[in-house]
Design a protein around this motif. Structure first.
Motif, PDB file in Angstrom:
ATOM      1  N   ASP A   1      20.164  40.371   7.426  1.00  9.11           N
ATOM      2  CA  ASP A   1      20.327  39.125   8.159  1.00  9.11           C
ATOM      3  C   ASP A   1      19.217  38.997   9.194  1.00  9.11           C
ATOM      4  O   ASP A   1      18.768  40.002   9.772  1.00  9.11           O
ATOM      5  CB  ASP A   1      21.679  39.083   8.869  1.00  9.11           C
ATOM      6  CG  ASP A   1      22.840  38.944   7.901  1.00  9.11           C
ATOM      7  OD1 ASP A   1      22.589  38.765   6.684  1.00  9.11           O
ATOM      8  OD2 ASP A   1      23.999  39.012   8.352  1.00  9.11           O
TER       9      ASP A   1
ATOM     10  N   CYS B   1      15.404  30.130   0.438  1.00 14.33           N
ATOM     11  CA  CYS B   1      16.229  30.084   1.637  1.00 14.33           C
ATOM     12  C   CYS B   1      16.853  28.692   1.756  1.00 14.33           C
ATOM     13  O   CYS B   1      16.158  27.720   2.065  1.00 14.33           O
ATOM     14  CB  CYS B   1      15.390  30.413   2.866  1.00 14.33           C
ATOM     15  SG  CYS B   1      16.350  30.549   4.387  1.00 14.33           S
TER      16      CYS B   1
ATOM     17  N   LYS C   1      20.860  30.545   4.161  1.00 15.80           N
ATOM     18  CA  LYS C   1      21.168  31.753   3.409  1.00 15.80           C
ATOM     19  C   LYS C   1      20.110  31.979   2.338  1.00 15.80           C
ATOM     20  O   LYS C   1      19.640  31.037   1.695  1.00 15.80           O
ATOM     21  CB  LYS C   1      22.549  31.642   2.749  1.00 15.80           C
ATOM     22  CG  LYS C   1      23.721  31.649   3.720  1.00 15.80           C
ATOM     23  CD  LYS C   1      25.034  31.568   2.980  1.00 15.80           C
ATOM     24  CE  LYS C   1      26.217  31.547   3.944  1.00 15.80           C
ATOM     25  NZ  LYS C   1      27.522  31.453   3.220  1.00 15.80           N
TER      26      LYS C   1
ATOM     27  N   GLN D   1      18.880  32.935  -1.257  1.00 18.56           N
ATOM     28  CA  GLN D   1      19.511  32.634  -2.540  1.00 18.56           C
ATOM     29  C   GLN D   1      18.709  33.275  -3.663  1.00 18.56           C
ATOM     30  O   GLN D   1      17.488  33.091  -3.758  1.00 18.56           O
ATOM     31  CB  GLN D   1      19.583  31.116  -2.728  1.00 18.56           C
ATOM     32  CG  GLN D   1      20.521  30.667  -3.819  1.00 18.56           C
ATOM     33  CD  GLN D   1      20.729  29.158  -3.794  1.00 18.56           C
ATOM     34  OE1 GLN D   1      19.876  28.400  -3.337  1.00 18.56           O
ATOM     35  NE2 GLN D   1      21.861  28.689  -4.302  1.00 18.56           N
TER      36      GLN D   1
ATOM     37  N   PHE E   1      24.179  33.789  -3.051  1.00 19.71           N
ATOM     38  CA  PHE E   1      23.724  33.927  -1.673  1.00 19.71           C
ATOM     39  C   PHE E   1      23.780  35.379  -1.225  1.00 19.71           C
ATOM     40  O   PHE E   1      24.646  36.142  -1.658  1.00 19.71           O
ATOM     41  CB  PHE E   1      24.587  33.078  -0.739  1.00 19.71           C
ATOM     42  CG  PHE E   1      24.420  31.601  -0.937  1.00 19.71           C
ATOM     43  CD1 PHE E   1      23.192  30.989  -0.725  1.00 19.71           C
ATOM     44  CD2 PHE E   1      25.493  30.811  -1.332  1.00 19.71           C
ATOM     45  CE1 PHE E   1      23.041  29.623  -0.908  1.00 19.71           C
ATOM     46  CE2 PHE E   1      25.349  29.453  -1.515  1.00 19.71           C
ATOM     47  CZ  PHE E   1      24.116  28.861  -1.301  1.00 19.71           C
ATOM     48  N   SER E   2      22.852  35.723  -0.338  1.00 22.55           N
ATOM     49  CA  SER E   2      22.871  37.070   0.221  1.00 22.55           C
ATOM     50  C   SER E   2      22.782  36.992   1.744  1.00 22.55           C
ATOM     51  O   SER E   2      23.716  36.567   2.396  1.00 22.55           O
ATOM     52  CB  SER E   2      21.731  37.920  -0.362  1.00 22.55           C
ATOM     53  OG  SER E   2      20.473  37.328  -0.104  1.00 22.55           O
ATOM     54  N   HIS E   3      21.654  37.342   2.314  1.00 24.86           N
ATOM     55  CA  HIS E   3      21.540  37.459   3.757  1.00 24.86           C
ATOM     56  C   HIS E   3      21.482  36.101   4.456  1.00 24.86           C
ATOM     57  O   HIS E   3      20.934  35.132   3.929  1.00 24.86           O
ATOM     58  CB  HIS E   3      20.294  38.276   4.105  1.00 24.86           C
ATOM     59  CG  HIS E   3      20.316  39.658   3.533  1.00 24.86           C
ATOM     60  ND1 HIS E   3      21.226  40.624   3.915  1.00 24.86           N
ATOM     61  CD2 HIS E   3      19.550  40.243   2.575  1.00 24.86           C
ATOM     62  CE1 HIS E   3      21.031  41.722   3.222  1.00 24.86           C
ATOM     63  NE2 HIS E   3      20.007  41.519   2.409  1.00 24.86           N
ATOM     64  N   GLN E   4      22.037  36.080   5.660  1.00 24.05           N
ATOM     65  CA  GLN E   4      22.028  34.864   6.469  1.00 24.05           C
ATOM     66  C   GLN E   4      20.820  34.844   7.380  1.00 24.05           C
ATOM     67  O   GLN E   4      20.412  35.869   7.927  1.00 24.05           O
ATOM     68  CB  GLN E   4      23.313  34.773   7.303  1.00 24.05           C
ATOM     69  CG  GLN E   4      23.372  33.538   8.192  1.00 24.05           C
ATOM     70  CD  GLN E   4      24.731  33.339   8.823  1.00 24.05           C
ATOM     71  OE1 GLN E   4      25.728  33.171   8.112  1.00 24.05           O
ATOM     72  NE2 GLN E   4      24.794  33.349  10.153  1.00 24.05           N
TER      73      GLN E   4
ATOM     74  N   THR F   1      19.426  32.770  10.712  1.00 22.64           N
ATOM     75  CA  THR F   1      19.757  31.847  11.793  1.00 22.64           C
ATOM     76  C   THR F   1      18.478  31.473  12.528  1.00 22.64           C
ATOM     77  O   THR F   1      17.764  32.356  13.022  1.00 22.64           O
ATOM     78  CB  THR F   1      20.754  32.480  12.778  1.00 22.64           C
ATOM     79  OG1 THR F   1      21.926  32.904  12.058  1.00 22.64           O
ATOM     80  CG2 THR F   1      21.152  31.495  13.859  1.00 22.64           C
TER      81      THR F   1
ATOM     82  N   GLU G   1      28.176  24.267  -1.302  1.00 24.05           N
ATOM     83  CA  GLU G   1      27.439  24.633  -0.094  1.00 24.05           C
ATOM     84  C   GLU G   1      26.055  23.995  -0.012  1.00 24.05           C
ATOM     85  O   GLU G   1      25.529  23.795   1.080  1.00 24.05           O
ATOM     86  CB  GLU G   1      27.301  26.154   0.004  1.00 24.05           C
ATOM     87  CG  GLU G   1      28.542  26.855   0.503  1.00 24.05           C
ATOM     88  CD  GLU G   1      28.273  28.280   0.944  1.00 24.05           C
ATOM     89  OE1 GLU G   1      28.185  28.542   2.154  1.00 24.05           O
ATOM     90  OE2 GLU G   1      28.155  29.143   0.042  1.00 24.05           O
TER      91      GLU G   1
END
Length: 505
Positions: free
Chosen positions: A11, A211, A229, A231, A238-241, A243, A374
């Motif tokens: 993340d 992303c 996220k 992709q 989806f994997s890591h977020q 921000t 999503e």
């Protein structure tokens, strides 16, 4: 630097000056322009980073890579197909390089009805000139760029005395392979991938591919962060977020994706505009059989000639049809040709002898876009009865052109298929009901869901692309168009991206 799914192993939290979502014509131009002012710019792209070596000319693979929903996006009842690109470069990866300016009548109407004052003709002309020079836009040469499909369109127009001419493209050193819609493996497109993204990266723009933007967070009248996220490029899992916090955010994800991001984020929408006012520039096709003539429509530059005989941009026009040649590779063609079993097989066997003309409608019908899942979009659209006459005009005009060019038979893809053996039978088209699932309609130019205007009561953004209800949110794509423009939007999207990017300071 361009980062992809494989680079992101955890993340992330990223802080930047400007975050731009979408790397197509609008986003890439906005990023390039903003970077000239020394700002830190992060450019997000839901699709993959592909280079010419990845464009393998295989329909089944490239459709999955280059298009939202693998090319299967359609309206709610599946009666209209809407092709939208994804990947670093957006729809400029698959488009056919057509470059046309918004007609002055349309721009004048926007100023009069929507109060778009800053985008004067002088400003538009400057933006267009700069963009055309940057992308090396040029007029196609009749001697070297006219494949047989386009030559037959030109011949039919000449016989009938219809107005037409060669088109302008942004391509360089093109060998005429004909695989433009699957991405150019010869790197001949002077597009976002080849021109703007490299310039942006050289200026310090960071690009994060694979992303997908999920949600904008706001406080008061400002966006404070974006949740995205990573992709997987093939499975789309989806994997890591990621921000992102930024001073300004610019959404350039296209005519359906931008508005659905805002809808998912539940940003202020005091007048209920989000996702409304969708125009798609819909197209229908007519095919002509030339049994003694080798057309090979899949070879050469797909669209180099246009017929503008029935395209009038004046107010209350009763002629809003743009006629161009069209063709598809085998899988695409098979999905569009009507009939089943042996009938369909016979048509496919005649593919080398088929010429196709597309009638694209400068639509006044509008639709609605809503979020789906999503990241995907759902839209509703069907031409209003008042517009059916334009479809009949388009189909009949295309049929006349093909017969004038020497077609022995003209096929109108309809259920059941209409076969015309003589120009005398063309009026049969008037009896075709414009109803879902009978007449195939395809669109590639969604626009208008976050449109510009002076008054927040009748528009979503101002004429610099800033969202009326939020101080630091901008839009830079075809969503800004208040109406359909009746021509391909590529050039205008680059120009508007440049314009909006100049206000991201």
């Amino acid at each position: 630097m361009i980062y992809t799914y494989d680079h992101i192993q955890r993340d992330l939290k990223i802080q930047t000056d400007i975050c731009i979502v979408g790397s197509g014509a609008g986003g890439s131009a906005a990023a390039t322009e903003a970077s000239k002012k020394g700002k830190q710019v992060l450019l997000l792209e839901a699709g993959s980073y592909l280079t010419p070596k990845d464009f393998n000319q295989l329909e089944d693979e490239m459709y999955s890579h280059l298009f939202w929903e693998k090319g299967g996006r359609a309206n709610q009842d599946q009666s209209i197909q809407l092709i939208q690109g994804r990947g670093v470069g957006g729809s400029t990866l698959h488009n056919l390089n057509l470059c046309k300016r918004i007609p002055p009548e349309i721009r004048s109407d926007w100023r009069e009805r929507f109060g778009i004052e800053q985008l004067t003709d002088t400003v538009w002309n400057r933006l267009y000139s700069e963009t055309e020079q940057q992308l090396q836009v040029s007029l196609m040469d009749e001697k070297t760029h006219l494949n047989e499909n386009n030559a037959l369109l030109k011949k039919g127009c000449a016989v009938l005395g219809y107005r037409g001419g060669m088109l302008q493209h942004n391509r360089k050193n093109c060998i005429g392979a004909g695989f433009c819609v699957l991405g150019c493996s010869f790197n001949s497109k002077m597009n976002a991938l080849r021109v703007l993204i490299p310039e942006a990266v050289e200026r310090g723009v960071q690009v994060l591919a694979n992303c997908a933007a999920i949600r904008l967070n706001y406080e008061g009248k400002k966006i404070v962060s974006l949740i995205a996220k990573m992709q997987h490029p093939k499975t789309l899992e989806f994997s890591h977020q990621v921000t992102i916090t930024a001073k300004k955010f610019c959404i350039s994800a296209g005519g359906t994706q931008s508005c659905t991001l805002l809808q998912r984020s539940q940003v202020p929408d005091p007048y209920g505009h989000l996702g409304k006012n969708l125009f798609i520039h819909p197209g229908v096709v007519v095919a002509g059989l030339f049994p003694d003539h080798s057309v090979y429509g899949w070879k050469g530059i797909p669209q180099s000639y246009e017929c503008t005989e029935f395209l009038d941009f004046s107010k209350n026009s009763t002629q809003r049809v743009w006629l161009i040649s069209a063709f598809a590779h085998p899988i695409g063609t098979a999905s569009l040709l009507p009939g089943f079993g042996s009938e369909h097989r016979k048509l496919m066997q005649q593919l080398p002898h088929i010429a196709v003309v597309s009638a694209m409608i400068h639509d006044e019908t509008s639709g609605i876009v809503k979020p789906k899942g999503e990241v995907d979009a759902d839209f509703s659209y069907w031409p209003d009865p008042s517009e059916h006459s334009q479809y009949w005009l388009g189909l009949k005009s295309a049929a006349k052109i093909l017969f004038a060019a020497g077609a022995s038979e003209v096929l109108v893809p309809y259920t059941p298929m209409l076969r015309l053996t003589s120009p005398k039978n063309i009026d049969q088209i008037d009896s075709l009901a414009i109803v879902p699932h009978r007449l195939p309609i395809t669109a590639v130019h969604p626009m208008g869901t976050l449109w510009m205007g002076k008054d927040p009561k009748t528009s979503v953004t101002n004429d610099t692309g800033r969202y009326h209800a939020l101080e630091n949110l901008y839009i830079a794509d075809t969503s800004l168009f208040p109406t359909s423009i009746g021509v391909p939007p590529q050039l205008s999207t680059y120009a508007l991206g440049k314009w909006v990017g100049s206000h991201l300071d």
